[in-house]
Design a protein around this motif. Sequence first.
Motif, short mmCIF file in Angstrom:
data_model
loop_
_atom_site.label_atom_id
_atom_site.label_comp_id
_atom_site.label_asym_id
_atom_site.label_seq_id
_atom_site.Cartn_x
_atom_site.Cartn_y
_atom_site.Cartn_z
N ASN A 73 0.84 -1.20 0.00
CA ASN A 73 0.00 0.00 0.00
C ASN A 73 0.88 1.25 0.00
N LEU A 74 1.05 1.81 -1.18
CA LEU A 74 1.94 2.96 -1.33
C LEU A 74 1.32 4.23 -0.74
N VAL A 75 0.00 4.30 -0.71
CA VAL A 75 -0.65 5.48 -0.13
C VAL A 75 -0.34 5.56 1.36
N ALA A 76 -0.37 4.41 2.02
CA ALA A 76 -0.02 4.38 3.44
C ALA A 76 1.43 4.81 3.64
N PHE A 77 2.29 4.35 2.76
CA PHE A 77 3.71 4.70 2.89
C PHE A 77 3.93 6.19 2.62
N ASP A 78 3.18 6.72 1.63
CA ASP A 78 3.26 8.16 1.34
C ASP A 78 3.00 9.00 2.59
N LEU A 79 2.05 8.55 3.38
CA LEU A 79 1.71 9.30 4.59
C LEU A 79 2.87 9.31 5.58
N LEU A 80 3.59 8.19 5.63
CA LEU A 80 4.78 8.16 6.49
C LEU A 80 5.84 9.13 5.97
N VAL A 81 5.97 9.19 4.66
CA VAL A 81 6.91 10.15 4.07
C VAL A 81 6.49 11.57 4.47
N ASP A 82 5.18 11.85 4.32
CA ASP A 82 4.69 13.19 4.67
C ASP A 82 4.94 13.54 6.13
N ARG A 83 4.80 12.55 7.00
CA ARG A 83 4.95 12.82 8.43
C ARG A 83 6.40 13.07 8.84
N TYR A 84 7.33 12.45 8.12
CA TYR A 84 8.71 12.48 8.62
C TYR A 84 9.72 13.24 7.79
N TYR A 85 9.39 13.53 6.52
CA TYR A 85 10.49 14.03 5.67
C TYR A 85 11.06 15.36 6.14
N ASP A 86 10.20 16.26 6.63
CA ASP A 86 10.70 17.56 7.06
C ASP A 86 11.60 17.45 8.30
N ARG A 87 11.11 16.71 9.28
CA ARG A 87 11.88 16.55 10.51
C ARG A 87 13.23 15.88 10.27
#
Lengths: 204, 182
Positions: free
Chosen positions: A30-44
């Motif tokens: 599920n790439l959509v689920a993984f995208d959300l992890l990217v969104d949550r962490y990439y800035d930090r």
Amino acid sequence: MLIVTKKDVEQADLPLMSDEALLSNSLEGNLVAFDLLVDRYYDRLYGYLMRFLKDSDTAEDLLQETFLRVWRKRAEFKNIASFSTWIYTIAGNLARSEWRRRKRWRMLRLGPSRSENEADVELPDGRSGPDRIVEGRMAVEELAKELQELPERYREVVILRDIQEMTYEEIAGIVQVPVGTVKSRLNRGRLILQDKLGKWHEST
Amino acid sequence: MRVRKSSGYCQLVAESFSAYLDRSLPASVEQEIAAHLEQCPECRQRLEGVKALVTDLKKLDGIEAGPEIAWSIKRAVRRLARREASMPSVRPLPFITSTVAAAILLIMVSMPGRMGNSPAQRSLSASPEIQTAQSPRWERYVLPAQVGEDNAPGLFEQQAAAQDSAAKREPSRIRGARAVRF
Ligand SMILES: [Zn+2]
């Protein structure tokens, strides 16, 4: 913790899920689920890598590599640590090995420099007098630069605690040392920085 | 309370600064340090410096990566996911296996008619153009197609991998060159 079985979950519920639940959703691709992890962490994580390496190209490369590793190893994640600790550990390991690679390069080219030697690091070097600081912006740049000079084991702890405001326990998990070691490294790192920057801190 | 003062003691106090600021020291130790700070301007100044430093360090937060970086990460993850999906060890691609089996069957079926001629295997490996002249009509269409199809996933996979590693290698080469200047 939220336990969610993959099949009875609507995509719409994904944003409400814990990191760990998103990761387990991504197990079956599920790439959509993984995208959300990217969104949550990439800035930090980008902030962490940037403060560690001070080079945006490398920080970007390592940030991408961090997420690719998380994807490849997503089946290996066991809830022994939080997802946050896990991904920071991966990013931190990448940053450290990149830092060591650079250090070897510098050593080969220049021989050991003063800042390479930890005993010398504590000495104020006279370059950071108040006259060098024209305005607040420059002070921040100066601080970021001095942070780079800090030996890595102090630097990572200072970044995680004083910039990213993590708890000692979280940092201990990421750096994989006891909490007591985190605290003593933090204090030591702060003292080294303060002694180098002391002159302009007095004036502000 | 007797206030101790020596450079060794000042160093000891400095080592407790963070714990002192966190207020995580035992009350008696905290009082001892507070008493020392009152008597010792150097330690006081150093502690004020550390407090200012901690405040300033917070200003280093909030570097923004920008949404393009998130997009390029998501694209890279998709490339990786596609490559994983096309890997034979992960998913054995059953239709390819069955077409190869069918091809072998066809060759075997064609064998009796070509016994006196040449082994059918040769038509698979070498110069199919020469072979097609004598091959039965269906074989001309089927065999080269089967051979091609069998190779296809490998080729696509290599291409994808080459694209991917080229995209990855490019920046790291530049990075390597830059690292020298550090
Ligand atoms: Zn003192």
